[in-house]
Scaffold this active site. Sequence first.
Site, PDB file in Angstrom:
ATOM      1  N   THR A 240      56.408  69.393  21.827  1.00 15.03           N
ATOM      2  CA  THR A 240      57.582  68.820  22.484  1.00 15.03           C
ATOM      3  C   THR A 240      57.675  67.324  22.171  1.00 15.03           C
ATOM      4  O   THR A 240      56.655  66.642  22.038  1.00 15.03           O
ATOM      5  CB  THR A 240      57.511  69.013  24.009  1.00 15.03           C
ATOM      6  OG1 THR A 240      56.245  68.543  24.477  1.00 15.03           O
ATOM      7  CG2 THR A 240      57.658  70.488  24.365  1.00 15.03           C
ATOM      8  N   THR A 241      58.910  66.841  22.067  1.00 13.63           N
ATOM      9  CA  THR A 241      59.136  65.417  21.787  1.00 13.63           C
ATOM     10  C   THR A 241      59.501  64.710  23.090  1.00 13.63           C
ATOM     11  O   THR A 241      60.174  65.276  23.944  1.00 13.63           O
ATOM     12  CB  THR A 241      60.293  65.234  20.797  1.00 13.63           C
ATOM     13  OG1 THR A 241      61.357  66.100  21.177  1.00 13.63           O
ATOM     14  CG2 THR A 241      59.851  65.553  19.392  1.00 13.63           C
ATOM     15  N   HIS A 242      59.098  63.445  23.208  1.00 15.73           N
ATOM     16  CA  HIS A 242      59.303  62.720  24.453  1.00 15.73           C
ATOM     17  C   HIS A 242      59.865  61.315  24.220  1.00 15.73           C
ATOM     18  O   HIS A 242      59.243  60.318  24.603  1.00 15.73           O
ATOM     19  CB  HIS A 242      57.980  62.700  25.234  1.00 15.73           C
ATOM     20  CG  HIS A 242      57.516  64.083  25.521  1.00 15.73           C
ATOM     21  ND1 HIS A 242      58.000  64.820  26.576  1.00 15.73           N
ATOM     22  CD2 HIS A 242      56.708  64.915  24.821  1.00 15.73           C
ATOM     23  CE1 HIS A 242      57.487  66.033  26.536  1.00 15.73           C
ATOM     24  NE2 HIS A 242      56.698  66.119  25.482  1.00 15.73           N
ATOM     25  N   PRO A 243      61.055  61.280  23.608  1.00 18.75           N
ATOM     26  CA  PRO A 243      61.641  59.985  23.260  1.00 18.75           C
ATOM     27  C   PRO A 243      61.862  59.089  24.476  1.00 18.75           C
ATOM     28  O   PRO A 243      61.536  57.892  24.430  1.00 18.75           O
ATOM     29  CB  PRO A 243      62.985  60.366  22.611  1.00 18.75           C
ATOM     30  CG  PRO A 243      63.264  61.772  23.045  1.00 18.75           C
ATOM     31  CD  PRO A 243      61.922  62.410  23.217  1.00 18.75           C
TER      32      PRO A 243
END
Length: 315
Positions: A240-243
Amino acid sequence: MRKVIIDTDTAGDDTIAILTALHYFDVQGIMITGGNVDFGQQVENALYTVQVAGKGGQIPVYKGYQAPILQLGTDKHLTVEDVHGSDGMGGANFPKAEQRAETMHAVDFLIDAVHANPGEIELLAIAPLTNIAMAIKKDPSIVPEIKHLHIMGGTNNDLGNITPAAEYNFYVDPEAARIVLNAGIPTTMVGWEMCTRYSIMEDRDHEDIEQLHTAGSAFFVAVNKVVKQFNKAVHKINGTTHPDTLLMAVAANPTLMEKSGNYYVDVETKGEFTRGYSVVDINGRLQKPANVTVCEQINKPTFKEMLLEVLRAIK
Ligand code: CA
């Protein structure tokens, strides 16, 4: 504690970012901008997230602009239910929070809050920049009174996420992004490529998070369910990405940024393929003074530690 205002299109990682900001900052209020999913749903998501943090009724949530500055008539900006689930919360369909949104418009709240705390308020922008641009238009005298603006948006000469050229927040409202970047507020930008390089939580990271067995970790798992599958299929990213959370962490702890550069940054508003592309003039070819500190490298282990600390603290 540093005073901040969050501007968010609450879905997916915005929720974890809000939890992170509530952990590290004195949050004066949360503004909602049109973006990720249905506007009313975003408002509910923000209210629910505040409740998850155990701060229900303590952090006001303000509704701002539902659509980009140039959106015409019944046109609709691009929402991304495919990334975050129909409710923007991984399809979890949480119950409504007790707290309701304020009646004051987000832009008026922002202007009042900045004037009431001149030189003290920092803005944490994790959505299209419509609200902040419109606040600057309505009352330009807030500009010198804003201490710092932290933006998750754009890319630094790298691949976009909503088109090959553009990152979502700048793509949805490029005119707003131009107005904000050229306003003269001290600004730090964390671009999408920082998120794909340094914010990805892989399966083993998710296991570490699940092991916390807190309400915070359970919430993290629920919200990230859909995006995990989406990333695998579309972005070829295993995790998962967490910008937005990364932006909050960098704002809370600037030493997390191991490398950065001061550059002139602007946004393409035309362009057949490049609307919303952020121009980062690394070599100074445009001969314009630098207006943005661009994040170029992150200490990933420290970022993960900060995320775990936030989720651990939410019992
Ligand atoms: Ca966001």
